[in-house]
Scaffold this motif. Structure first.
Motif, mmCIF file in Angstrom:
data_model
loop_
_atom_site.group_PDB
_atom_site.id
_atom_site.type_symbol
_atom_site.label_atom_id
_atom_site.label_comp_id
_atom_site.label_asym_id
_atom_site.label_seq_id
_atom_site.Cartn_x
_atom_site.Cartn_y
_atom_site.Cartn_z
ATOM 1 N N THR A 14 -9.206 1.070 13.859
ATOM 2 C CA THR A 14 -8.482 2.167 13.233
ATOM 3 C C THR A 14 -8.532 2.006 11.724
ATOM 4 N N PRO A 40 -5.785 3.036 8.996
ATOM 5 C CA PRO A 40 -4.498 3.702 8.767
ATOM 6 C C PRO A 40 -4.453 4.533 7.497
ATOM 7 N N LYS A 85 -4.680 -4.343 7.701
ATOM 8 C CA LYS A 85 -4.064 -3.124 8.218
ATOM 9 C C LYS A 85 -5.032 -2.381 9.130
ATOM 10 N N ASP A 86 -6.317 -2.750 9.092
ATOM 11 C CA ASP A 86 -7.286 -2.161 10.013
ATOM 12 C C ASP A 86 -7.187 -2.913 11.325
#
Length: 114
Positions: free
Chosen positions: A9, A11, A70-71
């Motif tokens: 992902t 974000p 954060k990935d």
């Protein structure tokens, strides 16, 4: 050559409603049909991860992913491609390349068929 395709992902990315990304089921059907996708699956959230380390012969466990990022990995696929160019072409057709990111890692050679 086999590649691990990490599906992650992003974000910081907010896709538009009509971003043109292909449907994941269409991608799976196409790559399975071509014999490129050997297997794959979604993964549970990072909060369900357990990191294992052995230090001084003791097993140490940590809840969560090892990486401070954060990935987050959302899934994986194992691909059989002729070369990196084909793997890049396959990865670029995955919807998460449009909405998140996809990382390709070649396997070390050593299988009997390589």
């Amino acid at each position: 050559m086999k590649y691990l395709m990490l599906v992650c992902t992003d974000p910081d990315h907010t896709p538009g409603q009509d971003d043109g990304a292909p449907d994941v089921e269409d991608w799976v059907t196409e790559m399975d049909g071509k014999g490129i996708r050997l297997m794959g699956n979604r993964t549970r959230p990072a909060s369900d991860a357990t990191t294992v380390r052995v230090r001084d012969r003791r097993v140490l466990l940590t809840d969560g992913p090892y990486a401070e990022t954060k990935d987050l990995m959302a899934g994986f696929d194992i691909l059989e491609c002729a070369d990196l160019d084909e793997a890049i072409d396959v990865a670029s057709k995955h919807p998460m390349a449009w909405r998140g990111m996809v990382e390709l890692r070649p396997f070390w050679p050593g299988d009997a068929d390589e």
